[in-house]
Design an enzyme around this catalytic site. Structure first.
Site, PDB file in Angstrom:
ATOM      1  N   LYS A  52       0.859  -1.178   0.000  1.00 41.90           N
ATOM      2  CA  LYS A  52       0.000   0.000   0.000  1.00 41.90           C
ATOM      3  C   LYS A  52       0.892   1.225   0.000  1.00 41.90           C
ATOM      4  O   LYS A  52       1.685   1.436   0.929  1.00 41.90           O
ATOM      5  CB  LYS A  52      -0.891  -0.010   1.241  1.00 41.90           C
ATOM      6  CG  LYS A  52      -1.796   1.194   1.333  1.00 41.90           C
ATOM      7  CD  LYS A  52      -2.764   1.063   2.490  1.00 41.90           C
ATOM      8  CE  LYS A  52      -3.602   2.300   2.624  1.00 41.90           C
ATOM      9  NZ  LYS A  52      -4.505   2.208   3.784  1.00 41.90           N
ATOM     10  N   LYS A  68      -2.221  -1.596  -3.742  1.00 41.78           N
ATOM     11  CA  LYS A  68      -3.076  -0.417  -3.691  1.00 41.78           C
ATOM     12  C   LYS A  68      -2.240   0.840  -3.771  1.00 41.78           C
ATOM     13  O   LYS A  68      -1.247   0.905  -3.041  1.00 41.78           O
ATOM     14  CB  LYS A  68      -3.841  -0.459  -2.371  1.00 41.78           C
ATOM     15  CG  LYS A  68      -4.742   0.703  -2.132  1.00 41.78           C
ATOM     16  CD  LYS A  68      -5.399   0.546  -0.808  1.00 41.78           C
ATOM     17  CE  LYS A  68      -6.102   1.829  -0.512  1.00 41.78           C
ATOM     18  NZ  LYS A  68      -6.550   1.888   0.834  1.00 41.78           N
TER      19      LYS A  68
END
Ligand code: PBG
Length: 328
Positions: free
Chosen positions: A198, A252
């Protein structure tokens, strides 16, 4: 002269039927996950200005939205909670009567095993300072103290009926801590979808309006990954998470990180998810609202790109709409 006839890749592009036959990547409703926001203490769903078409749901409206999404065939939903009251330790996150737990119980009763109920597992929506963990006196995010909070949140979400918990705070060791806690409490069958790679991204901007979780000071760069690092670090994070017990791993954002999706897909032997985040959604919606882009084609093209990069599962705010249009 080689003696070979000229190459003609266009042969398979000539008719829609040939293109359909030759297609290698597809969007299936079962691989799409719908993120939903639920807010405590509101009477009506609240629109989110930077995410047209997405709302902060009430307890009642989220039930209806999830039933519709499940009927459209989505593979799952992931619930994000915005509590009515926030504090330094994010107490609402693991309160059995906290908004996410209440909604998970409602959804488990309503749709049960017909879909996959996921819960985002983090503290930023619940803390008054907006960081993803507990703070030291000096204002740093305290990794190991935060792990204890995450373990407790996992138990609350599992007890409320989550099939999958999805830790998104990027603390080192979070997957292992959560797996140990779940197993120790008899929740050995609750799965973990780890937000493994992320990145500290500007494309989370609209989400922070939706979840009311912008950090009140500083930023998340000391715990989320640096976009300037190579995909090697993301692969390392994913492998660590699998070793700690992650059942699925996530990259992400998705669109700006397709190289990372591909590298992670080729490096692990569990399903890989990618999160088509709020800023990616907002860009397309804004351009489409201005008449600058063909909305439906742009959405499909982006989602196909994410699939082509290797994502098995795509989290997207368009999940219900796309699932519905595929099954129509
Ligand atoms: C943190 C979390 C974030 C998103 C999902 N989980 C925000 C952040 O890290 O600041 C972003 C999702 C999106 O932008 O759509 N709990």
């Amino acid at each position: 002269m080689t003696g070979f006839p000229a190459a003609r890749p266009r042969r398979l592009r000539r008719t829609p039927a040939l293109r359909r036959l030759a297609a290698q990547v597809s969007l299936s409703p079962a691989g799409l996950v719908l993120p939903v926001f639920v807010k405590g203490g509101i009477g009506e769903p609240q629109p989110i200005a930077s995410m047209p078409g997405v709302v902060q749901h009430t307890r009642e409206s989220v039930r209806k939205a999830v039933v519709e999404a499940v009927e459209a065939g989505v593979g799952g939903v992931i619930v994000f909670g915005i509590p009515a009251v926030k504090d330094a330790r994010g107490s609402a996150a693991d309160d059995p009567d906290g908004i996410v737990q209440v909604v998970l119980r409602d959804l488990a009763a309503e749709v049960g095993d017909r879909t996959v109920l996921m819960a985002d597992l983090c503290l930023d929506e619940y803390t008054d300072h907006g960081h993803c963990g507990l703070l030291t006196d000096g204002g740093e995010v305290d990794n190991d103290a935060t792990l204890e909070r995450y373990a407790s949140i996992a138990l609350a979400q599992a007890a409320a009926g989550a099939h999958v918990v999805a830790p998104s705070g990027m603390m080192d060791g979070q997957v292992g801590a959560i797996r140990t806690a779940l197993d120790g409490a008899g929740f050995g069958d609750v799965a973990i979808l780890a937000y493994s790679a992320k990145f500290a991204s500007a494309f989370y901007g609209p989400f922070r309006d939706a979840a009311e979780c912008a950090p009140q000071f500083g930023d998340r760069a000391s715990y989320q990954q640096d976009p300037a690092r190579s995909a090697d670090e993301a692969v390392r994070e994913a492998l660590l998470d699998v070793a700690e017990g992650a059942d699925m791993v996530m990259v992400k954002p998705a669109v700006g990180y397709l190289d990372v999706v591909r590298r992670v897909r080729d490096s692990v032997d569990v399903p890989v998810a990618a999160y088509n985040v709020s800023g990616e959604y907002a860009m397309v919606e804004a351009a489409a609202a201005n008449g600058w882009i063909d909305r439906d084609r742009a959405i499909r093209e982006l989602l196909l790109s994410i699939r082509r990069a290797g994502a098995d599962v795509v989290l997207t705010y368009w999940a219900a709409e796309i699932a519905q249009s595929i099954s129509d």
